[in-house]
Design an enzyme around this catalytic site. Structure first.
Site, PDB file in Angstrom:
ATOM      1  N   ARG A 108       0.813  -1.227   0.000  1.00 53.55           N
ATOM      2  CA  ARG A 108       0.000   0.000   0.000  1.00 53.55           C
ATOM      3  C   ARG A 108       0.844   1.274   0.000  1.00 53.55           C
ATOM      4  NH1 ARG A 108      -3.768  -1.770   4.896  1.00 53.55           N
ATOM      5  NH2 ARG A 108      -2.078  -3.280   5.129  1.00 53.55           N
ATOM      6  N   GLN A 145      12.188 -13.850   5.857  1.00 51.84           N
ATOM      7  CA  GLN A 145      10.996 -14.648   5.565  1.00 51.84           C
ATOM      8  C   GLN A 145      10.869 -14.683   4.041  1.00 51.84           C
ATOM      9  OE1 GLN A 145       7.181 -12.867   6.431  1.00 51.84           O
ATOM     10  NE2 GLN A 145       6.204 -14.844   6.796  1.00 51.84           N
ATOM     11  N   ASP A 175       5.689  -2.088  12.031  1.00 49.76           N
ATOM     12  CA  ASP A 175       5.205  -0.869  11.364  1.00 49.76           C
ATOM     13  C   ASP A 175       4.433   0.051  12.298  1.00 49.76           C
ATOM     14  OD1 ASP A 175       2.932  -2.369  11.676  1.00 49.76           O
ATOM     15  OD2 ASP A 175       2.348  -2.365   9.558  1.00 49.76           O
TER      16      ASP A 175
HETATM   17  C1  UD1 Z   1      -2.386  -7.655  11.282  1.00 50.02           C
HETATM   18  C2  UD1 Z   1      -3.214  -8.526  12.243  1.00 50.02           C
HETATM   19  C3  UD1 Z   1      -4.448  -7.748  12.686  1.00 50.02           C
HETATM   20  C4  UD1 Z   1      -4.058  -6.417  13.293  1.00 50.02           C
HETATM   21  C5  UD1 Z   1      -3.174  -5.642  12.299  1.00 50.02           C
HETATM   22  C6  UD1 Z   1      -2.693  -4.333  12.878  1.00 50.02           C
HETATM   23  C7  UD1 Z   1      -2.899 -10.858  11.600  1.00 50.02           C
HETATM   24  C8  UD1 Z   1      -3.438 -12.023  10.849  1.00 50.02           C
HETATM   25  N1  UD1 Z   1      -3.590  -9.745  11.549  1.00 50.02           N
HETATM   26  O1  UD1 Z   1      -3.151  -7.427  10.119  1.00 50.02           O
HETATM   27  O2  UD1 Z   1      -5.171  -8.510  13.618  1.00 50.02           O
HETATM   28  O3  UD1 Z   1      -5.196  -5.677  13.615  1.00 50.02           O
HETATM   29  O4  UD1 Z   1      -2.053  -6.437  11.933  1.00 50.02           O
HETATM   30  O5  UD1 Z   1      -1.540  -4.468  13.572  1.00 50.02           O
HETATM   31  O6  UD1 Z   1      -1.891 -10.989  12.268  1.00 50.02           O
HETATM   32  N2  UD1 Z   1       4.286  -9.407   8.431  1.00 50.02           N
HETATM   33  C9  UD1 Z   1       5.365 -10.237   8.241  1.00 50.02           C
HETATM   34  N3  UD1 Z   1       5.222 -11.341   7.469  1.00 50.02           N
HETATM   35  C10 UD1 Z   1       4.039 -11.687   6.880  1.00 50.02           C
HETATM   36  C11 UD1 Z   1       2.941 -10.841   7.085  1.00 50.02           C
HETATM   37  C12 UD1 Z   1       3.091  -9.710   7.862  1.00 50.02           C
HETATM   38  O7  UD1 Z   1       6.448  -9.982   8.745  1.00 50.02           O
HETATM   39  O8  UD1 Z   1       3.998 -12.708   6.202  1.00 50.02           O
HETATM   40  C13 UD1 Z   1       4.453  -8.222   9.267  1.00 50.02           C
HETATM   41  C14 UD1 Z   1       4.246  -6.922   8.513  1.00 50.02           C
HETATM   42  O9  UD1 Z   1       5.471  -6.405   8.015  1.00 50.02           O
HETATM   43  C15 UD1 Z   1       3.660  -5.994   9.569  1.00 50.02           C
HETATM   44  C16 UD1 Z   1       2.967  -6.946  10.535  1.00 50.02           C
HETATM   45  O10 UD1 Z   1       3.486  -8.230  10.279  1.00 50.02           O
HETATM   46  O11 UD1 Z   1       4.660  -5.283  10.279  1.00 50.02           O
HETATM   47  C17 UD1 Z   1       1.477  -6.935  10.311  1.00 50.02           C
HETATM   48  O12 UD1 Z   1       1.255  -7.278   8.963  1.00 50.02           O
HETATM   49  P1  UD1 Z   1       0.159  -6.570   8.092  1.00 50.02           P
HETATM   50  O13 UD1 Z   1       0.195  -7.084   6.728  1.00 50.02           O
HETATM   51  O14 UD1 Z   1       0.225  -5.098   8.291  1.00 50.02           O
HETATM   52  O15 UD1 Z   1      -1.101  -7.192   8.826  1.00 50.02           O
HETATM   53  P2  UD1 Z   1      -2.568  -6.715   8.792  1.00 50.02           P
HETATM   54  O16 UD1 Z   1      -3.268  -7.335   7.652  1.00 50.02           O
HETATM   55  O17 UD1 Z   1      -2.576  -5.237   8.933  1.00 50.02           O
END
Ligand code: UD1
Ligand code: CA
Length: 455
Positions: free
Chosen positions: A15, A72, A103
């Site tokens: 995004r 990852q 983040d």
């Molecule tokens: C996630 C949470 C959600 C929460 C939101 C806000 C899950 C399934 N959902 O959703 O409940 O309200 O964050 O904090 O956990 N990341 C990785 N590897 C991945 C995916 C994500 O390192 O494979 C990291 C991202 O860089 C980020 C964090 O995890 O810092 C959250 O990921 P993001 O994609 O923002 O999750 P949301 O869909 O926002």
């Protein structure tokens, strides 16, 4: 009990719609992930593992020494990322594992410490209430108030979507419980990912830890959220400096990197940007409309409407308006770089003045010398840079061109408009200009011409 922290920072940040990895976007001069790591370190937790995306050496490089990073390779979700981190850490059965989103730059060390202190049982979920819960995982509580599940927006029904209490991807886990639950995660959900939120469902009922100020939990997913986080961080930094005795006329237009150092009694006028390793001494006045990068400004100096980079400005120095002070410049005590003056890689001695419309590059100027308006050091011959050396108490006449390499001795004077190509001896006057000619009766002659033209 050891606390080990895992920072989830491997998301693609799609995004943000730009090539720079999301967590490397800066807020007040520090990358987003750097803010998160700092909050953890400041909470006294030193065992930190950051999960980063593939091909992101820059992210690893941005981390402080001693912080572990693990790649990852596929975006398998927050649960998958946590599992990979645990594999790198090893046995956590006797530890508390703090998981925190990479983040969320506004998290304070106080909140991190409070979450860890409040943690009991298999897991403690950090929660908050937000005005608009769109996009977040919703917190589902039982009738007696404990957290029973986190439901992702994409998997939620309308009733669940109406819940305004949300999860922030931040948790404290009992290490053994977490290690046992993670391998059981499946991918049968809307995103086809291993959700860390589902671990909470497995371990439920668990405690919720409510962050009173939801602004702390702002996650940066887009450029508008980045700007919002920057504004909140700026307000926080500025407040801290005002409480430390810095006078700030308009905090809303005062931009201070987290790395800047100010003494009490500094006065900052509107439109000031202080960046990098900049420091400002007591009683100095900076601004309005001034950018200072990686520079020191001594006590009692004034720098206004100017740009200063990589320079050392001593005490009681005057800079500007409209000066450009470039890297490698030293302006010593009581010196001046005035209106429309550019100075690069030069040493201006105590009490020496360059007041107007000058370029000074690769020069050394002694004490109490004065460079007249329009003085230029011609330091570049098209191939190489050369030095200009000016002694003490020298008077350089206006519009002098100093063709380097050239040296002007102590107490010497150059005549206005001279092109100085050879060294000037101490105490001498060097003049280089053609004789002034005079044509008598010129005005009258021109008058006659004008008349004849009119006929
Ligand atoms: C996630 C949470 C959600 C929460 C939101 C806000 C899950 C399934 N959902 O959703 O409940 O309200 O964050 O904090 O956990 N990341 C990785 N590897 C991945 C995916 C994500 O390192 O494979 C990291 C991202 O860089 C980020 C964090 O995890 O810092 C959250 O990921 P993001 O994609 O923002 O999750 P949301 O869909 O926002
Ligand atoms: Ca001339």
């Amino acid at each position: 009990m050891t606390v080990r922290a895992i920072v989830l920072a491997a998301g693609k940040g799609t995004r943000m719609k730009c090539d720079l990895p999301k967590v490397l976007h800066t807020i007040a001069g520090r990358p987003i992930v750097g803010w998160v790591v700092k909050a953890i370190l400041d909470a006294g937790i030193t065992d930190i593992t950051v999960v980063i995306p593939p091909d992101s050496d820059a992210v690893a490089a941005a981390l402080p020494d001693g912080v572990r990073s693990v790649v990852q390779h596929e975006r398998g979700g927050t649960g998958h990322a946590t599992r990979i981190a645990l594999e790198a850490i090893g046995d956590v059965a006797k530890d508390t594992v703090l998981v925190i989103a990479g983040d969320t730059p506004l998290f304070t060390s106080a909140t991190v410490a409070a979450l860890v202190a409040a943690h009991r049982g298999p897991a403690t979920v950090l929660t908050t209430r937000v005005p608009d819960p769109t996009g977040y995982g919703r917190i589902r509580r039982s009738a007696d108030g404990v957290v029973v599940a986190i439901v992702e927006e994409k998997d939620a029904d309308d009733t669940t979507r109406a819940i305004d209490e949300v999860a922030m991807s931040t948790y404290a886990f009992d290490g053994a419980s977490l290690a046992e639950a993670l391998p059981k995660l499946g991918r049968a959900n809307a995103k086809g990912e291993e959700y860390l939120t589902d671990v909470v469902g497995m371990l439920a009922p668990v405690a919720g830890f409510d962050v009173a100020d939801h602004r702390e939990t702002l996650g940066v997913n887009s450029h508008d959220q980045l700007a919002e986080a920057e504004a909140l961080m700026r307000a926080r930094i500025n407040l801290a400096w005002m409480q430390a005795g810095v006078w700030m006329q308009d905090p809303a237009t005062t931009y201070l990197d987290a790395t800047v150092q100010l003494e009490s009694g500094v006065r900052l006028l509107p439109g000031v940007h202080l960046e990098g390793s900049t420091s400002v001494g007591g009683g100095a006045v900076v601004g309005p409309q001034t950018l200072v990068v990686d520079s020191t400004i001594g006590a009692g100096s004034r720098v206004g409407y100017s740009v200063v980079r990589g320079a050392e400005i001593g005490e009681h120095v005057e800079v500007g308006p409209f000066a450009s002070i470039r890297p490698g410049t030293v302006l010593r005590r009581g010196s001046k770089a005035g209106t429309f003056v550019e100075i690069k890689a030069s040493d201006v001695g105590e009490g020496s003045k360059v007041p107007h419309l000058s370029y000074v590059g690769d020069a050394t100027i002694g004490e109490e010398s004065n460079l007249g308006a329009g003085t230029i050091t011609c330091n570049y011959d098209g191939r190489q840079k050369h030095r200009t050396v000016i002694g003490d108490r020298v008077f350089i006449g206006s519009d002098t061109m100093l063709v380097a390499p050239v040296e002007v001795g102590d107490d010497a004077v150059t005549g206005a408009g001279s092109v100085i190509t050879r060294d000037v001896s101490p105490g001498a006057l060097a003049v280089e200009r053609s004789q002034q000619k005079e044509i008598p009766g010129y005005a009258a002659r021109r008058g006659r011409l004008d008349e004849s033209e009119g006929e």
